[in-house]
Design a protein around this motif. Structure first.
Motif, PDB file in Angstrom:
ATOM      1  N   LYS A 239       0.845  -1.201   0.000  1.00 13.06           N
ATOM      2  CA  LYS A 239       0.000   0.000   0.000  1.00 13.06           C
ATOM      3  C   LYS A 239       0.879   1.250   0.000  1.00 13.06           C
ATOM      4  CE  LYS A 239      -4.263  -1.292   2.302  1.00 13.06           C
ATOM      5  NZ  LYS A 239      -5.275  -0.815   3.216  1.00 13.06           N
TER       6      LYS A 239
ATOM      7  N   GLN B   7       4.291  -2.307  -5.784  1.00 17.70           N
ATOM      8  CA  GLN B   7       3.482  -1.272  -5.138  1.00 17.70           C
ATOM      9  C   GLN B   7       2.510  -0.655  -6.141  1.00 17.70           C
ATOM     10  OE1 GLN B   7       5.895   2.048  -3.960  1.00 17.70           O
ATOM     11  NE2 GLN B   7       7.305   1.813  -5.651  1.00 17.70           N
ATOM     12  N   HIS B   8       1.947   0.500  -5.764  1.00 20.08           N
ATOM     13  CA  HIS B   8       0.984   1.163  -6.639  1.00 20.08           C
ATOM     14  C   HIS B   8       1.650   2.341  -7.369  1.00 20.08           C
ATOM     15  CE1 HIS B   8      -1.614  -1.092  -3.954  1.00 20.08           C
ATOM     16  NE2 HIS B   8      -2.615  -0.923  -4.800  1.00 20.08           N
TER      17      HIS B   8
ATOM     18  N   PHE C  80      -7.307   2.101  -1.021  1.00 19.53           N
ATOM     19  CA  PHE C  80      -6.154   2.988  -1.017  1.00 19.53           C
ATOM     20  C   PHE C  80      -6.317   4.022  -2.137  1.00 19.53           C
ATOM     21  CE2 PHE C  80      -1.430   3.071  -2.240  1.00 19.53           C
ATOM     22  CZ  PHE C  80      -1.128   4.046  -1.313  1.00 19.53           C
TER      23      PHE C  80
ATOM     24  N   SER D  31      -1.597  -1.124  -9.950  1.00 17.69           N
ATOM     25  CA  SER D  31      -0.676  -1.910  -9.120  1.00 17.69           C
ATOM     26  C   SER D  31       0.274  -2.701 -10.004  1.00 17.69           C
ATOM     27  CB  SER D  31      -1.449  -2.848  -8.206  1.00 17.69           C
ATOM     28  OG  SER D  31      -2.018  -3.897  -8.956  1.00 17.69           O
TER      29      SER D  31
ATOM     30  N   ASP E 199      -5.345  -2.179  -4.443  1.00 16.52           N
ATOM     31  CA  ASP E 199      -6.232  -1.942  -3.316  1.00 16.52           C
ATOM     32  C   ASP E 199      -7.035  -0.676  -3.574  1.00 16.52           C
ATOM     33  OD1 ASP E 199      -7.450  -1.409  -0.943  1.00 16.52           O
ATOM     34  OD2 ASP E 199      -5.737  -2.040   0.286  1.00 16.52           O
TER      35      ASP E 199
END
Lengths: 421, 453
Positions: B21, B279-280, B168, B269, B165
């Protein structure tokens, strides 16, 4: 390992020239090495680790306890019939060797005939070899009487593989269970080889036994000079009968089973003898603990459907209880739980009814399918005077009905979908 | 009031390299692309409105489908048209834009959505580039502007392996989400449904939205698939039409109607076992993945996937994100022989079956390094009950697939082909012992049904 891989790659072109040879090559190549094939899309990029080879081989492994016990029991029954080594712990190696040598030709012939036909059809269709027959080839020897003539066995396997399987399109397409089709072929074409009182014990010595001097050993142990004129079966000790409990029960009611004794005077069909499988019968299906080991493996690995097993058990128990309540004759009055350990009930439940190709495919269908097998198998076993054992016929019967059961389940789903609109 | 739906069937494939995240610092993609092949139901050679070398702004129409000339497909960023890539039979496969450093937006005429009628709104959305956000079920095609759907569905979470996510991604986007929902509630002939993950705490950005039915859905993958959610909320019957839209596209839609800008900024992502820093990334539709994966991999014999490992598309390391995708997955290529691999697995691999020691004793949290090996060859369908375990719907997936194989249209319809798209049965393909191409067969079936009209 890399050297072997390189060798296989180098000889492939030579095999490619002939369709049949290439099918054989492919069969062995994919046996030695899982292929390097990758997902190509569109679709998933990763695949589950499970494949048909692993699935089938796990079933074969789950049958090994039955096979090993069967080998010993074939030997034990043989020597018991001749009045030798009556103790269970006696002559373990001799008994096991006798059984092993008795079974080797059966196993080899089964694989040669069955796989030969499979390879031929696979080559004709240009398909890879499907693994389905590996399980059938392990099951067939286990459901045969120990002294089945090899030529009859070959005919039965050819019949089962060609008519019941390849004619329908091969692995996954068959309506009837292959192993049971082979058995039912013998049952109707050569009934004397697979029913009656004498076929459930191997009395004679085959060429392998002779090669390893086992016949000579028996002659010596019995203090005889030559093989008796009527064959070894004429030399069976007084008081030994190779009749199975179901054979006895069908003829003389349950009393006949309860009264059967071994030459040493102990009960032949005591509860423990029947449970542990120290009785005459088809090679692999007498020992309940061995089958339970397989059952554990199949349930743990999730390969066999517990739904079918449970519902078949329920069907048999319910019918057994019903017979107990009615109690028309001695056989009907046999406590229902006896039915679970006599004959081939457990083996049929674990290995035959659960064949995913011939069983019902829907989850609900499986429950109905299993239950019906339980009910019909008991009816054949107890009420039908012509057939002492019912599971083979009950399963084949339900094999034919399985698509119909599924049809109604699908139809119900379709109706539900229409109704909600 | 929304429903609470608890699903048991399904399977989570636990893969190493889950996207954390966190948001990558200073990430910018140099090129962006719109791929006509992403839009199901349009002709392979759309009518181009721009030429190589032309300057465009974010929101400038690039092309349209000749059958539906009003629906414009627009540029996600401003810059210069760098290339129009053609594939087989001159089909246009990619329109590539070399992006400006500072994105400029083509001004969109502001409309007060609560004052204009539905007709006008549809026209407006078709011309400003928002229309392709809407996907129509059955078939998963671009929504037909002539139709009024019985409901519009949004999935608020993604359960597929290595998924981004959304909780997020939506932080701070409340107003845009609400505006987007307002627009959708005008378009929908019935309700707008939003499903949230019942297994986690969801942010107020999602839980406090109005004009939408909020449902709680929990369970393993594919619980996050909108198809599964539709089945449990308001299923598609024969003749029904529903539309779906992805959560981050609702935000983009909101920005168009709130700010007057075609601003598709979103979180993407990147995940997978070979990725060093999973990660994003914050970017726009169609971003090139080049700068995401460069110097970020432990291995170079890998496959880049636009989307998830279950139903994404193979792509080049310099390729562009698909219009409807929110994730990039990278996994090892598995083109290696494995001695006696069918019985003796030399490394742990995920399996929904219990036929491996790792699946029996590995525990729920065991993460796997996966690769593209098929782990076996294609066979006839033998094992039964396997597909059913991973499809949390009142549906017989195996029989549906078989009915497509033998082309029985009535049975396909009866068994619910209208309710599923490839992604909904992707797990069937993953678990299949006989390695059958379930998703391809399903697409063939859907095409067959569509041709029959």
């Amino acid at each position: 390992m890399q050297a072997l891989r390189n060798f296989l790659d180098s000889i492939e072109p030579a095999f490619k020239k002939n369709k049949f040879l290439h099918t054989v090559y492919d069969g062995f190549d994919t046996f030695l090495f899982a292929p390097k094939e990758t997902t190509q899309g569109p679709g998933v990029h990763i695949r589950d680790g499970i494949d048909l080879k692993r699935t089938m081989v796990l079933v074969v492994l789950a049958l090994q306890a039955c096979l090993l016990f069967g080998m010993w029991n074939v030997g034990h029954q043989h020597y018991t019939a001749l009045g030798l080594y009556p103790g269970l712990g006696e002559a373990l190696f001799t008994k096991f060797s006798y059984g092993l040598l008795q079974m080797l030709p059966i196993i080899i012939v089964t694989h040669l005939v069955g796989l030969g036909i499979e390879f031929f059809f696979a080559a004709q269709k240009g398909h890879p070899i499907e693994e389905g027959f590996l399980v059938s080839a392990m099951l067939i020897p286990l459901i045969m009487p120990p002294d089945i003539p090899l030529w009859i066995l070959s005919l039965a396997i050819a019949f089962a593989v060609i008519i019941a399987k390849e004619a329908f399109g091969g692995t996954g397409m068959n309506i009837l269970n292959i192993a049971l089709t082979a058995r039912v072929f013998i049952f109707f074409a050569y009934p004397t080889e697979i029913s009656g009182d004498t076929c459930w014990v191997a009395y004679d010595y085959n060429f392998l036994h002779k090669l390893f001097g086992m016949e000579g050993g028996t002659l010596q142990a019995l203090g005889m000079a030559a093989v008796p004129e009527g064959g070894w079966i004429s030399r069976v000790v007084d008081g030994f009968s190779g009749a199975t409990p179901l054979g006895l029960a069908a003829k003389g009611g349950w009393d006949a089973v309860a009264n059967a004794t071994l030459p040493n005077g102990t009960a032949q069909y005591s509860l423990s003898n029947m449970f542990f499988g120290i009785i005459p019968g088809s090679i692999g299906e007498t020992s309940k603990p061995a089958i339970l080991i397989g059952l554990g493996m199949l349930i743990m690995s999730g390969i066999a459907s517990w739904r079918i097993m449970l519902s078949m058990l329920a069907g048999a128990v319910v019918t057994g209880l019903l017979f107990n309540v009615i109690g028309g004759n001695a056989f009907m009055a046999v406590p229902f739980y006896y039915h679970l350990i006599i004959g081939s009930f457990l083996f049929a439940m674990v290995y035959m009814a659960t064949d995913p190709v011939t069983a019902a495919q829907t989850q609900t269908g499986k429950l109905i399918y299993g239950f019906m097998i339980g009910v019909i198998g008991m009816i054949v076993r107890v009420l039908n005077p012509a057939y002492p054992e019912g599971w083979m016929l009950a399963i084949l019967f339900l094999n034919v009905f399985a698509p119909t059961i599924d049809y109604f389940i699908y139809q119900r789903n379709i109706q539900r979908r229409l109704k909600r609109a | 009031m929304g429903k609470t739906i608890k699903l048991k069937k399904g399977f989570n494939i636990n893969i190493m390299g889950k996207p954390q995240k966190t948001l990558a610092n200073d990430f910018t993609a140099r090129t962006f692309a719109i791929k006509p092949t992403d839009f199901k139901g349009i002709a392979p050679i759309p009518k181009m409105l721009v030429q190589v070398g032309e300057e465009v702004k974010a929101g400038t129409p690039l092309f349209f489908d000749k059958k539906n000339p009003d629906i414009k497909y627009v540029a996600p960023v401003s810059g210069e048209i760098a290339e129009i890539k053609r594939g087989e039979k001159r089909a246009i496969i990619e329109v590539i834009i070399l992006a400006d450093n500072n994105i400029q937006f083509r001004p969109i005429e502001k409309v007060a959505i609560n004052q204009i009628g539905r007709e006008e709104l549809v026209q407006h959305m078709m011309s400003n580039g928002c229309w392709p956000f809407l996907t129509q079920r059955p078939y998963g095609i671009i929504a037909d502007p002539q139709e009024v759907p019985k409901a519009i569905f949004i999935s608020g979470f993604d359960t597929s392996p290595l998924a981004p996510d959304y909780n997020f991604a939506v932080v701070g986007q409340k107003e845009y989400l609400q505006t987007g929902i307002d627009v959708l509630s005008i378009l929908s002939g019935g309700k707008v449904h939003l499903s949230l993950n019942g297994n986690t705490q969801n942010p107020s950005e999602l839980t406090s939205l109005s004009k939408v039915d909020i449902h709680s859905v929990s369970g393993p993958h594919p619980a996050g698939n909108v198809g599964v959610q539709i089945h449990h909320i308001d299923p598609i019957n024969k003749g029904d039409i529903v539309w779906t839209i992805r959560l981050q596209d609702v935000i983009a839609l909101g920005r168009v109607y709130k700010d007057g800008q075609y601003n598709t900024e979103r979180f993407i992502s990147l995940g997978g076992p070979p990725v060093k820093n999973a990660q994003h990334f914050k970017t726009y539709i169609g971003a090139s993945i080049e700068n995401m994966v460069k110097n970020n991999l432990k291995d170079d014999h890998v496959r880049y996937i636009d989307g998830s490992v279950l139903s994404g598309t193979k792509m080049e390391p310099t390729g562009h994100l698909g219009f409807y995708e929110n994730q990039i997955s990278v996994i090892e290529e598995g083109d290696k022989h494995e001695m006696f691999g069918w019985i003796w697995s030399s490394y742990p691999r995920p399996s929904a079956s219990k036929a491996f020691f790792s699946s029996l004793f590995g525990g729920k949290n065991q993460e796997f390094n996966v690769n593209t090996n098929t782990h076996g060859e294609k066979r006839a369908l033998v094992v039964t009950g396997q597909y059913e375990k991973v499809v949390p719907m009142d549906l017989h997936p195996m029989q549906l697939i078989k009915s497509i194989m033998f082309g029985d249209l009535d049975q396909m319809e009866g068994l619910g082909i209208y309710e599923v798209l490839e992604e909904d049965l992707a797990l069937c393909e993953f678990v299949c012992t006989s390695k059958n191409p379930v998703q391809k067969v399903l697409r063939d079936g859907l095409d067959m049904m569509r041709e029959q009209g």
